[in-house]
Design a protein around this motif. Structure first.
Motif, PDB file in Angstrom:
ATOM      1  N   MET A  48      80.561  34.963   2.427  1.00  0.00           N
ATOM      2  CA  MET A  48      80.056  33.862   3.255  1.00  0.00           C
ATOM      3  C   MET A  48      80.768  32.559   2.931  1.00  0.00           C
ATOM      4  O   MET A  48      81.123  31.787   3.827  1.00  0.00           O
ATOM      5  N   GLU A  49      80.970  32.295   1.648  1.00  0.00           N
ATOM      6  CA  GLU A  49      81.646  31.063   1.245  1.00  0.00           C
ATOM      7  C   GLU A  49      83.080  31.040   1.747  1.00  0.00           C
ATOM      8  O   GLU A  49      83.582  30.010   2.196  1.00  0.00           O
ATOM      9  N   LYS A  50      83.747  32.185   1.679  1.00  0.00           N
ATOM     10  CA  LYS A  50      85.122  32.261   2.171  1.00  0.00           C
ATOM     11  C   LYS A  50      85.170  32.033   3.672  1.00  0.00           C
ATOM     12  O   LYS A  50      86.033  31.325   4.193  1.00  0.00           O
ATOM     13  N   SER A  51      84.208  32.604   4.391  1.00  0.00           N
ATOM     14  CA  SER A  51      84.161  32.439   5.842  1.00  0.00           C
ATOM     15  C   SER A  51      83.877  30.999   6.231  1.00  0.00           C
ATOM     16  O   SER A  51      84.446  30.471   7.186  1.00  0.00           O
ATOM     17  N   SER A  52      83.000  30.329   5.473  1.00  0.00           N
ATOM     18  CA  SER A  52      82.599  28.963   5.826  1.00  0.00           C
ATOM     19  C   SER A  52      83.713  27.959   5.608  1.00  0.00           C
ATOM     20  O   SER A  52      83.698  26.872   6.176  1.00  0.00           O
ATOM     21  N   THR A  53      84.716  28.279   4.773  1.00  0.00           N
ATOM     22  CA  THR A  53      85.816  27.351   4.522  1.00  0.00           C
ATOM     23  C   THR A  53      87.105  27.762   5.219  1.00  0.00           C
ATOM     24  O   THR A  53      88.105  27.056   5.119  1.00  0.00           O
ATOM     25  N   SER A  54      87.083  28.872   5.959  1.00  0.00           N
ATOM     26  CA  SER A  54      88.319  29.362   6.567  1.00  0.00           C
ATOM     27  C   SER A  54      88.823  28.450   7.675  1.00  0.00           C
ATOM     28  O   SER A  54      90.000  28.480   8.018  1.00  0.00           O
ATOM     29  N   HIS A  55      87.934  27.623   8.254  1.00  0.00           N
ATOM     30  CA  HIS A  55      88.338  26.741   9.344  1.00  0.00           C
ATOM     31  C   HIS A  55      88.854  25.400   8.842  1.00  0.00           C
ATOM     32  O   HIS A  55      89.295  24.579   9.629  1.00  0.00           O
ATOM     33  N   ILE A  56      88.794  25.156   7.530  1.00  0.00           N
ATOM     34  CA  ILE A  56      89.278  23.898   6.969  1.00  0.00           C
ATOM     35  C   ILE A  56      90.804  23.945   6.887  1.00  0.00           C
ATOM     36  O   ILE A  56      91.367  24.921   6.384  1.00  0.00           O
ATOM     37  N   PRO A  57      91.492  22.924   7.385  1.00  0.00           N
ATOM     38  CA  PRO A  57      92.961  22.947   7.330  1.00  0.00           C
ATOM     39  C   PRO A  57      93.465  23.091   5.896  1.00  0.00           C
ATOM     40  O   PRO A  57      92.963  22.448   4.975  1.00  0.00           O
ATOM     41  N   TYR A  58      94.470  23.940   5.731  1.00  0.00           N
ATOM     42  CA  TYR A  58      95.080  24.115   4.410  1.00  0.00           C
ATOM     43  C   TYR A  58      96.104  23.009   4.193  1.00  0.00           C
ATOM     44  O   TYR A  58      96.952  22.761   5.047  1.00  0.00           O
ATOM     45  N   ASP A 166      90.421   9.653  -3.002  1.00  0.00           N
ATOM     46  CA  ASP A 166      90.167  10.816  -2.149  1.00  0.00           C
ATOM     47  C   ASP A 166      91.331  11.039  -1.187  1.00  0.00           C
ATOM     48  O   ASP A 166      92.001  10.094  -0.764  1.00  0.00           O
ATOM     49  N   THR A 167      91.549  12.290  -0.840  1.00  0.00           N
ATOM     50  CA  THR A 167      92.495  12.648   0.211  1.00  0.00           C
ATOM     51  C   THR A 167      91.695  13.191   1.386  1.00  0.00           C
ATOM     52  O   THR A 167      91.044  14.226   1.268  1.00  0.00           O
ATOM     53  N   LEU A 168      91.734  12.465   2.485  1.00  0.00           N
ATOM     54  CA  LEU A 168      91.022  12.884   3.690  1.00  0.00           C
ATOM     55  C   LEU A 168      91.898  13.825   4.503  1.00  0.00           C
ATOM     56  O   LEU A 168      93.067  13.523   4.767  1.00  0.00           O
ATOM     57  N   ILE A 169      91.338  14.952   4.884  1.00  0.00           N
ATOM     58  CA  ILE A 169      92.027  15.903   5.751  1.00  0.00           C
ATOM     59  C   ILE A 169      91.264  15.952   7.069  1.00  0.00           C
ATOM     60  O   ILE A 169      90.077  16.268   7.096  1.00  0.00           O
ATOM     61  N   PHE A 170      91.950  15.603   8.146  1.00  0.00           N
ATOM     62  CA  PHE A 170      91.320  15.541   9.459  1.00  0.00           C
ATOM     63  C   PHE A 170      91.716  16.749  10.302  1.00  0.00           C
ATOM     64  O   PHE A 170      92.861  17.203  10.255  1.00  0.00           O
ATOM     65  N   LYS A 171      90.757  17.221  11.069  1.00  0.00           N
ATOM     66  CA  LYS A 171      91.020  18.279  12.041  1.00  0.00           C
ATOM     67  C   LYS A 171      90.398  17.873  13.365  1.00  0.00           C
ATOM     68  O   LYS A 171      89.214  17.537  13.425  1.00  0.00           O
ATOM     69  N   CYS A 172      91.190  17.890  14.430  1.00  0.00           N
ATOM     70  CA  CYS A 172      90.699  17.599  15.770  1.00  0.00           C
ATOM     71  C   CYS A 172      91.064  18.762  16.681  1.00  0.00           C
ATOM     72  O   CYS A 172      92.199  19.249  16.650  1.00  0.00           O
ATOM     73  N   GLU A 173      90.103  19.171  17.489  1.00  0.00           N
ATOM     74  CA  GLU A 173      90.310  20.306  18.387  1.00  0.00           C
ATOM     75  C   GLU A 173      89.793  19.966  19.777  1.00  0.00           C
ATOM     76  O   GLU A 173      88.665  19.481  19.931  1.00  0.00           O
ATOM     77  N   THR A 194      84.749  19.826   1.307  1.00  0.00           N
ATOM     78  CA  THR A 194      83.496  19.172   1.676  1.00  0.00           C
ATOM     79  C   THR A 194      83.656  18.383   2.970  1.00  0.00           C
ATOM     80  O   THR A 194      84.533  17.519   3.080  1.00  0.00           O
ATOM     81  N   LEU A 195      82.814  18.684   3.941  1.00  0.00           N
ATOM     82  CA  LEU A 195      82.802  17.930   5.190  1.00  0.00           C
ATOM     83  C   LEU A 195      82.172  16.566   4.935  1.00  0.00           C
ATOM     84  O   LEU A 195      81.034  16.476   4.478  1.00  0.00           O
ATOM     85  N   VAL A 196      82.919  15.497   5.213  1.00  0.00           N
ATOM     86  CA  VAL A 196      82.409  14.151   4.946  1.00  0.00           C
ATOM     87  C   VAL A 196      82.081  13.387   6.225  1.00  0.00           C
ATOM     88  O   VAL A 196      81.296  12.438   6.202  1.00  0.00           O
ATOM     89  N   CYS A 197      82.691  13.781   7.340  1.00  0.00           N
ATOM     90  CA  CYS A 197      82.472  13.058   8.587  1.00  0.00           C
ATOM     91  C   CYS A 197      82.770  13.994   9.751  1.00  0.00           C
ATOM     92  O   CYS A 197      83.676  14.829   9.662  1.00  0.00           O
ATOM     93  N   GLU A 198      82.019  13.841  10.835  1.00  0.00           N
ATOM     94  CA  GLU A 198      82.273  14.640  12.032  1.00  0.00           C
ATOM     95  C   GLU A 198      81.821  13.862  13.257  1.00  0.00           C
ATOM     96  O   GLU A 198      80.910  13.033  13.189  1.00  0.00           O
ATOM     97  N   ALA A 199      82.468  14.133  14.381  1.00  0.00           N
ATOM     98  CA  ALA A 199      82.110  13.460  15.626  1.00  0.00           C
ATOM     99  C   ALA A 199      82.771  14.175  16.793  1.00  0.00           C
ATOM    100  O   ALA A 199      83.788  14.857  16.631  1.00  0.00           O
ATOM    101  N   VAL A 200      82.177  14.009  17.957  1.00  0.00           N
ATOM    102  CA  VAL A 200      82.804  14.426  19.213  1.00  0.00           C
ATOM    103  C   VAL A 200      83.319  13.158  19.885  1.00  0.00           C
ATOM    104  O   VAL A 200      82.557  12.209  20.095  1.00  0.00           O
ATOM    105  N   MET A 201      84.607  13.137  20.192  1.00  0.00           N
ATOM    106  CA  MET A 201      85.252  11.926  20.690  1.00  0.00           C
ATOM    107  C   MET A 201      85.851  12.163  22.074  1.00  0.00           C
ATOM    108  O   MET A 201      86.393  13.234  22.344  1.00  0.00           O
ATOM    109  N   THR A 202      85.745  11.150  22.915  1.00  0.00           N
ATOM    110  CA  THR A 202      86.366  11.183  24.237  1.00  0.00           C
ATOM    111  C   THR A 202      87.343  10.020  24.332  1.00  0.00           C
ATOM    112  O   THR A 202      87.029   8.898  23.921  1.00  0.00           O
ATOM    113  N   ALA A 203      88.533  10.303  24.845  1.00  0.00           N
ATOM    114  CA  ALA A 203      89.565   9.274  24.942  1.00  0.00           C
ATOM    115  C   ALA A 203      90.340   9.441  26.242  1.00  0.00           C
ATOM    116  O   ALA A 203      90.320  10.505  26.869  1.00  0.00           O
TER     117      ALA A 203
END
Length: 210
Positions: A48-58, A166-173, A194-203
């Motif tokens: 479960m732990e491996k699955s929960s972090t698989s979507h985090i950018p390497y 800290d090193t912030l790693i951003f992922k946008c989809e 660790t997820l520190v911030c999330e949002a749905v953005m429109t531009a």
């Protein structure tokens, strides 16, 4: 009647509770015991732990980026002190990942806060939006001739403080194909796993006036 079987069943249920999450499964057990049950629970938890972090950018800082700061500057108009993206480490048609190294030299730490430096949440979202801007502008042939503008922010959450070092790693989809210059995407920011911030953005993307 069947007391031994019921006892073993309760042992399995109790031991699998060590996973720490609800389980929905059919479990077949032959001669179960506490040791085997606990080992099985640990194996499930690791999966479960491996699955929960698989979507985090390497991110490997030793690997060359997809875009460095100079290439980013050729696409995005932002400049110091509002250039909040250091490199792009992944880019395809629908997903982008970028990196921001947070240092004590950031100008906003002078006032936010003296003696307790914390990166403002709005700037985390701005850095995430700049990452998304690279994704959106990569869909046009001449990105240097376009502006990107925020239209909306939804479901924004700040889950943990971001501090100097800290090193912030951003992922946008992209959540849907870009239509009529409007893009909607989900953004996430991580420090480590660790997820520190999330949002749905429109531009919107708008061609610069000549």
């Amino acid at each position: 009647r069947n007391e031994p079987a019921r006892h073993k069943l309760l042992d399995v249920v109790g031991d699998l509770a060590l996973v720490g999450r609800p389980l929905k499964a059919q479990i077949l057990a032959a001669r179960p015991g506490h040791a085997a049950n606990v080992a099985f629970a640990k194996k499930i938890k690791r999966a479960m732990e491996k699955s929960s972090t698989s979507h985090i950018p390497y991110y490997d800082p030793k690997l060359p980026p997809v875009m460095d700061i100079n290439q980013i500057s050729n696409i995005l108009p932002h400049r110091y002190p509002f250039q909040l993206l250091d490199k792009i480490i992944y880019l395809d048609d629908t997903v982008v990942a970028g990196v921001k190294n947070v240092t004590m030299n950031e100008p906003f730490f002078l006032g936010h806060f003296p003696g307790n430096p914390v990166m403002p949440g709005v700037l985390q979202v701005e850095a995430m939006a700049q990452t998304g801007g690279i994704l959106v502008l990569s869909t046009v042939d001449d990105p240097e001739n376009y502006w990107t503008y925020f239209l909306g922010i939804e479901s924004c959450k700040f889950r943990k403080m971001v501090l100097p070092g800290d090193t912030l790693i951003f992922k946008c989809e992209l959540l849907a194909p870009i239509r009529r210059g409007i893009a909607k995407m989900r953004g996430e920011a991580y420090v480590g796993n660790t997820l520190v911030c999330e949002a749905v953005m429109t531009a919107s993307i708008t061609r610069k006036e000549s």
